[in-house]
Design an enzyme around this catalytic site. Structure first.
Site, PDB file in Angstrom:
ATOM      1  N   GLU A  43       0.832  -1.204   0.000  1.00  0.00           N
ATOM      2  CA  GLU A  43       0.000   0.000   0.000  1.00  0.00           C
ATOM      3  C   GLU A  43       0.864   1.250   0.000  1.00  0.00           C
ATOM      4  OE1 GLU A  43      -2.747  -0.556   3.268  1.00  0.00           O
ATOM      5  OE2 GLU A  43      -3.819  -2.123   2.162  1.00  0.00           O
ATOM      6  N   GLU A  54      -1.627 -10.294  -5.766  1.00  0.00           N
ATOM      7  CA  GLU A  54      -1.617 -11.050  -7.016  1.00  0.00           C
ATOM      8  C   GLU A  54      -0.777 -10.327  -8.068  1.00  0.00           C
ATOM      9  OE1 GLU A  54      -4.155 -10.200  -5.143  1.00  0.00           O
ATOM     10  OE2 GLU A  54      -5.797 -11.634  -5.219  1.00  0.00           O
ATOM     11  N   CYS A  85      -9.609  -9.177  -6.569  1.00  0.00           N
ATOM     12  CA  CYS A  85     -10.408  -8.047  -7.063  1.00  0.00           C
ATOM     13  C   CYS A  85     -10.571  -8.172  -8.578  1.00  0.00           C
ATOM     14  CB  CYS A  85      -9.745  -6.718  -6.686  1.00  0.00           C
ATOM     15  SG  CYS A  85      -8.307  -6.302  -7.697  1.00  0.00           S
TER      16      CYS A  85
END
Ligand code: THU
Length: 133
Positions: A43, A54, A85
């Protein structure tokens, strides 16, 4: 040495940089060569710049010269297995096949497996692009 995808995913998850969501994710891919590539979420204080586990594992695989993945494992500490996602489903589809299994697990011991076709039905792929020129 780590040999199983689930162990590799759990191990790399510990390195996740997730101070904003406090949600650490680990991903491990088995490539066509049999080698394992791992990634964790990274992040950023500029939130949209963060990257998923991923995506990191895919980048490691491609950087090592491989472009075919045969199995995927994702792990997080969650009440239920965490599905990739939408963007990561498309990224995984670029290098996997419809039948490629993606196992999603929790640090609490739950696990669920789906194929890429199940995760991304009707995926946009090369068949949609007309050759130009
Ligand atoms: N995240 C992943 O790394 N992979 C997933 O499959 C789901 C979400 C990350 C992105 C962000 O750093 C955090 O989890 C919370 O959304």
């Amino acid at each position: 040495m780590v040999e199983s995808l689930s162990e590799a995913a759990a191990e790399v998850r510990q390195n996740a940089h997730a101070p904003y969501s406090n949600f650490k994710v680990g991903a491990a891919l088995r490539a066509a060569s049999g080698k394992i590539y791992v990634g964790c979420n990274v992040e950023n204080v500029a939130y949209p710049q963060g990257t998923c586990a991923e995506a990191g594992a895919i980048a490691a695989m491609v950087a090592a010269g491989e472009t075919e993945l045969v199995k995927v494992h994702v792990i997080a500490d969650a009440p239920m297995p965490v599905t990739p996602c939408g963007g990561c489903r498309q990224k995984l589809a670029e290098f996997g096949r419809g039948v490629t299994p993606v196992t999603m697990s929790t640090t609490r011991g739950e696990s669920m497996t789906m194929t890429l076709d199940e995760l991304l039905p009707g995926a946009f792929n090369t068949a949609h692009i007309e050759p130009k020129g």
